[in-house]
Scaffold this motif. Structure first.
Motif, PDB file in Angstrom:
ATOM      1  N   GLN A 190       1.226  36.046   7.218  1.00 57.17           N
ATOM      2  CA  GLN A 190       2.151  35.819   8.328  1.00 57.17           C
ATOM      3  C   GLN A 190       3.567  36.148   7.876  1.00 57.17           C
ATOM      4  OE1 GLN A 190       1.743  31.647   9.418  1.00 57.17           O
ATOM      5  NE2 GLN A 190       0.458  32.147  11.168  1.00 57.17           N
ATOM      6  N   LYS A 250       0.466  45.289   8.153  1.00 56.98           N
ATOM      7  CA  LYS A 250       0.077  45.797   9.461  1.00 56.98           C
ATOM      8  C   LYS A 250       0.525  44.811  10.538  1.00 56.98           C
ATOM      9  CE  LYS A 250      -3.918  48.594   8.148  1.00 56.98           C
ATOM     10  NZ  LYS A 250      -5.362  48.859   8.385  1.00 56.98           N
ATOM     11  N   GLN A 251       0.976  45.349  11.665  1.00 56.38           N
ATOM     12  CA  GLN A 251       1.453  44.491  12.742  1.00 56.38           C
ATOM     13  C   GLN A 251       0.308  43.931  13.575  1.00 56.38           C
ATOM     14  OE1 GLN A 251       5.592  46.947  13.537  1.00 56.38           O
ATOM     15  NE2 GLN A 251       4.692  45.825  15.227  1.00 56.38           N
ATOM     16  N   SER A 252       0.437  42.648  13.924  1.00 54.48           N
ATOM     17  CA  SER A 252      -0.499  41.997  14.836  1.00 54.48           C
ATOM     18  C   SER A 252       0.146  40.710  15.314  1.00 54.48           C
ATOM     19  CB  SER A 252      -1.829  41.674  14.135  1.00 54.48           C
ATOM     20  OG  SER A 252      -1.652  40.631  13.195  1.00 54.48           O
ATOM     21  N   LEU A 253      -0.277  40.232  16.470  1.00 58.04           N
ATOM     22  CA  LEU A 253       0.243  38.965  16.982  1.00 58.04           C
ATOM     23  C   LEU A 253      -0.131  37.810  16.072  1.00 58.04           C
ATOM     24  CD1 LEU A 253      -0.423  39.367  20.816  1.00 58.04           C
ATOM     25  CD2 LEU A 253       1.805  39.404  19.651  1.00 58.04           C
ATOM     26  N   ARG A 254      -1.217  37.950  15.365  1.00 59.41           N
ATOM     27  CA  ARG A 254      -1.653  36.901  14.448  1.00 59.41           C
ATOM     28  C   ARG A 254      -0.782  36.856  13.194  1.00 59.41           C
ATOM     29  NH1 ARG A 254      -7.870  37.110  12.807  1.00 59.41           N
ATOM     30  NH2 ARG A 254      -7.160  39.089  11.966  1.00 59.41           N
ATOM     31  N   THR A 273       5.623  48.798   8.353  1.00 60.18           N
ATOM     32  CA  THR A 273       4.356  48.454   8.995  1.00 60.18           C
ATOM     33  C   THR A 273       3.612  49.729   9.377  1.00 60.18           C
ATOM     34  OG1 THR A 273       5.097  48.461  11.307  1.00 60.18           O
ATOM     35  CG2 THR A 273       5.584  46.480   9.985  1.00 60.18           C
ATOM     36  N   THR A 327       2.688  43.774  19.490  1.00 54.63           N
ATOM     37  CA  THR A 327       2.046  43.233  18.286  1.00 54.63           C
ATOM     38  C   THR A 327       2.947  42.257  17.537  1.00 54.63           C
ATOM     39  OG1 THR A 327       2.834  45.168  17.057  1.00 54.63           O
ATOM     40  CG2 THR A 327       0.603  45.273  17.956  1.00 54.63           C
TER      41      THR A 327
END
Length: 260
Positions: A103, A146-150, A186, A217
């Motif tokens: 995160q 890497k981009q992600s909402l998580r 990213t 993201t």
């Protein structure tokens, strides 16, 4: 122009940020791929250091962990872990710490400890290792994820590696004299901290990536620079060297090591 993946673009863009003169404390995974790509292309004299005490290592394949024998076998020298941290890291002799994370927030604070409440976590992560010390003692920190909402969240669940804290001069107020996170690369974009607020701001979009794709993201309202450029696409040399590195790694580790 050769076709390339988002992961390849991320690794190559991160590698380009490094120079021959850098002494880099390397994290395993995506940071390791970027640092070794730089060494194999435009920065052959870069000094790569891993947490296990290997200095000036030149692995032929990407290590599975900091304890991989490949690192010691190809290093100029190997020192004890206490010497690595006290003399090299805390002594201010390392110019760049290259980290990843599970995160991250808008100020470059990183969590690699738990997802959810610390005492009753949803997921227990590998932990900090040397990352908290790297984040505070290296002259500056580069991050690749890497981009992600998580992963790109408004508030991280645990502060493993301190970035710019709450922004502004938070590091300085805590007595931390190093620069902190100065680059985030990213699979979609290149980010740099605002000089005053220290909030990560998109300065470059990778080829074919839109602002909407970046925002989709990320768990906060993304800040974009006044002039957002396009990241130069990978060259044939960069792609060939990176793919050969991963092919050697797959052959050596039975395909356990994948492009991060």
């Amino acid at each position: 122009m050769s076709r390339f993946s988002a992961t390849e673009m991320m690794t190559i863009a991160a590698a380009r940020a490094l120079t021959n003169d850098d002494v880099v404390f390397v994290g395993i995974g995506a940071p390791s791929a970027a640092c070794n790509l730089a060494r194999l292309t435009h920065a052959p004299d870069i000094t790569l250091i891993y947490e296990s005490g290997t200095i000036g290592t030149k692995p032929d394949v990407l290590p599975l962990s900091i304890g991989d024998g490949e690192l010691c076998e190809t290093a100029v020298t190997t020192v004890s872990v206490p010497e690595m941290f006290r003399y090299w890291l805390q002594g201010g002799r390392i110019s760049v710490g290259f980290l990843g994370g599970a995160q991250i927030d808008r100020f470059g604070n990183i969590n690699t400890t738990v997802i959810g409440d610390y005492h009753t976590p949803k997921i227990r992560l590998p932990g900090g290792g040397g990352a908290p010390e790297i984040a505070s003692s290296c002259q500056k920190v580069f991050i690749t994820m890497k981009q992600s909402l998580r992963g790109f969240v408004d508030k991280i669940d645990f502060y493993t590696s301190f970035g710019h804290g709450e922004g502004g001069d938070h590091r300085k107020r805590l007595g931390i004299t190093t620069q902190g996170p100065m680059l985030l690369v990213t699979d979609l974009a290149v980010w740099e901290p605002d000089p005053i607020r220290k909030e990560f701001t998109v300065t470059s979009l990778h080829p074919g990536v839109t602002r909407d794709a970046v925002q989709a993201t990320v768990g906060w309202t993304v800040a974009f620079a006044d002039s957002v450029t396009e990241t130069p696409p990978p060259t044939t040399e960069e792609l060939d060297v990176l793919r050969a590195l991963h092919a050697r790694t797959d052959a050596a580790h039975g395909k356990k090591e994948k492009a991060a």
